[in-house]
Design an enzyme around this catalytic site. Structure first.
Site, PDB file in Angstrom:
ATOM      1  CD  GLU A 205      -3.062  -1.001   2.200  1.00 55.31           C
ATOM      2  OE1 GLU A 205      -4.122  -1.624   2.046  1.00 55.31           O
ATOM      3  OE2 GLU A 205      -2.818  -0.323   3.226  1.00 55.31           O
ATOM      4  CD  GLU A 313      -4.417  -5.543   3.318  1.00 55.93           C
ATOM      5  OE1 GLU A 313      -5.248  -4.776   3.850  1.00 55.93           O
ATOM      6  OE2 GLU A 313      -3.186  -5.412   3.445  1.00 55.93           O
TER       7      GLU A 313
END
Length: 421
Positions: A205, A313
């Site tokens: 991320e 995720e």
């Protein structure tokens, strides 16, 4: 090897084009990735293990950086070692395999490999990474080694190790160089074990939402990571390790053509995208039916991407009610305790122990789980749920979902197979 595995494996040699098939330890593109994240183990997250933070008695301790910095070091080390020894054990790997999953994604921070001057982090995680790989091999699971935190923080989130208003990883060449060196170390550790560690994710991320300069640094970092991971032996020999890059919070079409065979003959690259519906006021305000529709609607967004696409995720939960989910000391949008938000309703019965969940809420979690699993398999190469376990947020955890019935014991056994039709 099936034809689809040759899609990204053509390399150029002088004037000749040679089809050279890599042999990753899993048939990506032919068999679906079904996995779970081992969150909160080798990188602390306050919402996954709130007791570790609450027990410090210091509200300023909000991440692993301050956990090591703002309390007695011997105490911090003792707590961390006890946590590493107990949070995930081989019995978890056995249970994950028994649940029909084939992958675990294992977050680890840069400080497991090296701690720079003035950095308070406590290292000691590497033996547990090695144990995890051994345990995975014992139970037929594949491990994605995921660098979750980089020097200076790549996103400012507590899950990067250091919570801050503005990430600084990308703005310092030394930070990036240190991260490159760590990826080389990880690649070297596992270059001869693609049967258990078929993928390395060079950074979780990165904050592509935080300005164009971040994206320019990230794009170059992905290219450098490709070389570091695919060629750990030197330029004369490639590894079979797949490089899992993250979309940096950009729409997938931003990455069209990036690190494909058409782009410098890149091969063995997969894209990681994370899909959540609760980190905005509009997200938490949606009805249950709207959440399901949104999940099903991801199919058109994800379909047709030119790399193996893994939703690395996601969660059946659709609120931000879990304690510390938005950060220690930060409230929830859903109940209005998050600064500037408007309450949607009470969080009571929507987080915590599954024993407090109504049957209708458990049914919704089942529908939410199935809508997403069905969609991510139909549109991409598979999925990895966040996360395996948490102290007090059962709605997020695979383990609790199995026990309480909103996750099937076999991940392909659907109660609502037509939910997205």
């Amino acid at each position: 090897m099936a034809p689809s595995l040759f899609r990204t494996v053509v390399i150029a040699c002088s004037s000749l084009s040679l089809a050279v098939a890599i042999s990753p330890g899993f048939p990506y593109g032919n068999e679906k990735v079904r996995g779970v994240n081992l969150g909160g183990w080798l990188v602390l997250e306050p919402w996954i293990t709130p007791s570790l933070f609450d027990n410090t008695g210091n509200s300023a301790i909000v991440d692993e950086y301050t956990f090591c910095q703002m309390q007695d070091r011997a105490i911090a080390q003792s707590v961390l070692e006890a946590h590493w020894n107990s949070w995930i054990t081989e019995s978890d790997f056995e249970a994950i395999a028994d649940a029909g999953l084939n992958h675990v994604r294992l977050p680890i921070g840069y400080w497991a490999f090296e701690v720079g001057p003035g950095e308070p982090y406590i290292s000691g995680q590497l033996p547990y990474l090695q144990k995890a790989v051994t345990w995975a091999g014992n139970h037929g699971l594949k491990v994605i080694v995921d660098l979750h935190g980089a020097p200076g923080s790549q996103n400012g989130f507590d899950n990067s190790g250091q919570r801050m208003d503005y990430p600084t990883w990308h703005s310092n060449d030394t930070n990036v160089a240190r991260t490159d060196a760590i990826i080389k170390t990880i690649a070297d550790m596992f270059k001869d074990n693609p049967g258990v560690v078929p993928i390395i994710a060079p950074l979780n991320e990165p904050a592509g939402f935080d300005g164009s300069n971040v994206l320019s640094v990230v794009r170059q970092y992905w290219r450098d990571s490709y070389g570091n991971i695919r060629y750990p032996y030197g330029s004369s020999q490639q590894s079979d390790t797949v490089v899992l890059i993250h979309d940096a919070f950009q729409p997938l079409n931003y990455w069209n053509g990036f690190l494909t065979t058409a782009d410098n003959n890149a091969q063995g690259v997969a894209m990681d995208t994370h899909i959540y519906q609760m980190f905005s006021d509009s997200g938490v305000a949606m009805s249950d039916d709207e959440h399901i529709q949104s999940a099903c609607g991801q199919k058109s967004t994800l379909s047709g991407f030119d790399l193996w696409l893994i939703v690395g995720e996601w969660t059946p939960a659709m609120t931000d009610c879990a304690t510390y989910l938005n950060g220690r000391g930060i409230g929830s949008r859903y109940d209005g305790s998050y600064s500037g938000s408007t309450a949607v309703g009470s969080c009571t019965g929507l987080t915590g122990s599954a024993s407090s969940f109504s049957s209708s809420y458990k049914t919704f979690l089942r529908k939410s789980w199935e809508a997403q699993a069905i969609t991510f398999e139909a549109a991409g190469a598979g999925w990895i749920q966040w996360t395996w376990k948490a102290e007090n947020a059962d709605e997020w955890t695979y383990q609790a979902g199995l026990i309480n019935g909103w996750i099937p014991q076999n991940p392909t056994s659907y109660e609502y197979p037509n939910i997205c039709d």
